[in-house]
Write a protein that holds these residues in place. Structure first.
Motif, PDB file in Angstrom:
ATOM      1  N   ALA A   1       0.834  -1.204   0.000  1.00  0.00           N
ATOM      2  CA  ALA A   1       0.000   0.000   0.000  1.00  0.00           C
ATOM      3  C   ALA A   1       0.870   1.256   0.000  1.00  0.00           C
ATOM      4  CB  ALA A   1      -0.910   0.014   1.226  1.00  0.00           C
TER       5      ALA A   1
ATOM      6  N   ASP B   1      -6.886  -1.873  -1.961  1.00  0.00           N
ATOM      7  CA  ASP B   1      -6.230  -2.771  -2.918  1.00  0.00           C
ATOM      8  C   ASP B   1      -7.049  -4.059  -3.004  1.00  0.00           C
ATOM      9  OD1 ASP B   1      -4.645  -4.582  -4.234  1.00  0.00           O
ATOM     10  OD2 ASP B   1      -2.843  -4.221  -3.042  1.00  0.00           O
TER      11      ASP B   1
ATOM     12  N   CYS C   1      -5.819   0.665   3.496  1.00  0.00           N
ATOM     13  CA  CYS C   1      -4.724   1.222   4.282  1.00  0.00           C
ATOM     14  C   CYS C   1      -4.799   2.746   4.319  1.00  0.00           C
ATOM     15  CB  CYS C   1      -3.413   0.756   3.642  1.00  0.00           C
ATOM     16  SG  CYS C   1      -1.991   1.213   4.585  1.00  0.00           S
TER      17      CYS C   1
ATOM     18  N   GLN D   1      -4.016  -0.418   8.796  1.00  0.00           N
ATOM     19  CA  GLN D   1      -4.551  -1.190   7.676  1.00  0.00           C
ATOM     20  C   GLN D   1      -5.431  -2.346   8.127  1.00  0.00           C
ATOM     21  OE1 GLN D   1      -0.787  -1.384   6.012  1.00  0.00           O
ATOM     22  NE2 GLN D   1      -0.086  -3.152   7.131  1.00  0.00           N
TER      23      GLN D   1
END
Ligand SMILES: Nc1ncnc2c1ncn2[C@@H]1O[C@H](COP(=O)(O)OP(=O)(O)OP(=O)(O)O)[C@@H](O)[C@H]1O
Ligand SMILES: [Mg+2]
Length: 347
Positions: free
Chosen positions: A145, A162, A171, A183
């Motif tokens: 991230a 993601d 995150c 995160q």
């Protein structure tokens, strides 16, 4: 006059690597770009060795010859399983294979940054760092991230979502390398969608035969959330014969099934920001990973967060390579002297 090249004069190849659950990608400062499925196969017996002509096979080639091989997915669940030597070896060989490819036959030192899943434990990061040290002159292990944020040049008040194969990682980036508290990880990535899609197709059309690979292809070609104009008609085989089936509702409902978790976890990540910074963070939400290609998912997440004020969700360009590009940028920006001190960024 002959010049003596000292060690520091020797040219180095600078690389950015993204080691994911499903794929490992590499980019170099000389423009080389490569990607492979994160899987290594070892022949089960001597017949396999004879058939394939080698003792280890990587990526797509390993998947294609799976019946002759014992397959290892070294980063399954985002971490190297600390217990198994084989996973460690497979991770080592996969990484080395990609670095060797990137060297393109040159005898050259390699240095670079390696991105690993944000949820990888410190032990996993240390393992990857120590195996990379065997064939890279200098290397640094960083959370994926953070590499994405680095490439976007958004190092403060931004949120990276993601949507990968194994998990969805969310995150918060708050001006420092993210810590575990910044995160969250949801175990509902692309593999989860594939499994549910396969089950739903077989439930609705029991005579149809599909393989996981085919289902994944259908998803990658047609995934969407929200509304679309044309129905999704897909050719499937039923009792050996091809016919066309309407998969619109199945695809929509399964793709949408990952969204409530994303929203719930987004809210907890937003609350991790200082109240003064939340407004800015909400305008800097970036979607990456292969799953960010699901049509309409950016707009849908934005819509479901409207109660929180002005929200902007942006899909990154080139989601498969952005982490790698960030790793390369970081490797180029950071003087190697500094790396020893930070060989694992973010504990
Ligand atoms: N158009 C698409 N629609 C939906 N999913 C897609 C699409 N294209 C790719 N994917 C999925 O994205 C996933 C791969 O994403 P990515 O390459 O970001 O994963 P990864 O980084 O290896 O995994 P992880 O982040 O979990 O370690 C696969 O499940 C793939 O099927
Ligand atoms: Mg990933």
């Amino acid at each position: 006059m002959t010049e003596n090249l000292t060690d520091s004069d020797k040219k180095q190849l600078v690389v950015g690597i993204d080691m994911g659950t499903s794929k490992t990608a590499i980019i170099t400062d000389t423009g080389f770009k490569g990607m492979i499925r994160s899987v290594v196969g070892y022949p089960k017996d001597i017949i396999g060795v004879k058939l394939l002509g080698k003792t280890q096979v990587f990526g797509e080639e390993a998947l294609k010859n799976h019946s002759a091989l014992r397959l290892y997915y070294p980063l399954e669940d985002g971490v190297i399983k600390d217990s198994g030597d084989k996973d460690y070896n497979a991770a080592y060989e996969l990484l080395k294979y990609m670095v060797d490819k990137a060297k393109q036959g040159q005898d050259i030192d390699v240095c670079g940054v390696i991105g690993v899943p944000s949820r990888a434990s410190h032990v996993s990061k240390e393992l990857i760092s120590s195996l990379a040290n065997e064939f890279m002159k200098t290397s640094m292990v960083v959370s994926q991230a953070f590499m994405v944020a680095y490439e976007l040049n958004k190092l403060n008040n931004c949120i990276i979502i993601d949507i990968g194969a194994g998990t969805i990682d969310i995150c918060g980036i708050r001006g420092t390398v993210p810590q575990p508290d910044d995160q969250v990880s949801i175990p509902k990535g692309g593999d989860y969608i594939d499994d549910r899609l396969e089950t739903a197709i077989v439930q609705q059309y029991p005579a149809v035969q599909v393989t996981p690979r085919y289902v994944r292809g259908i998803k990658e070609a047609h995934s969407f959330v929200g509304n679309i104009k044309e129905p999704i008609m897909v050719t499937l085989r039923s009792e050996g014969k091809p016919s066309t089936y309407d998969l619109t509702e199945i695809i929509k409902s399964i793709c949408e099934s990952i969204i409530p978790d994303i929203i719930e976890q987004m809210i907890s990540v937003i609350m991790g920001f200082d109240p003064d910074d939340q407004e800015e963070a909400l305008k800097n939400i970036y979607l990456t990973g292969g799953g960010s290609r699901i049509r309409g998912i950016d707009k849908e997440i934005q819509r479901l967060l409207t109660d929180y004020g002005e929200v902007r969700v942006t899909r990154v360009d080139d989601p498969e390579y952005i982490g790698c590009a960030g790793a390369l940028r970081m490797a180029r920006d950071m003087p190697p002297e500094y790396w020893d001190k930070v060989s694992i960024l973010g504990k």
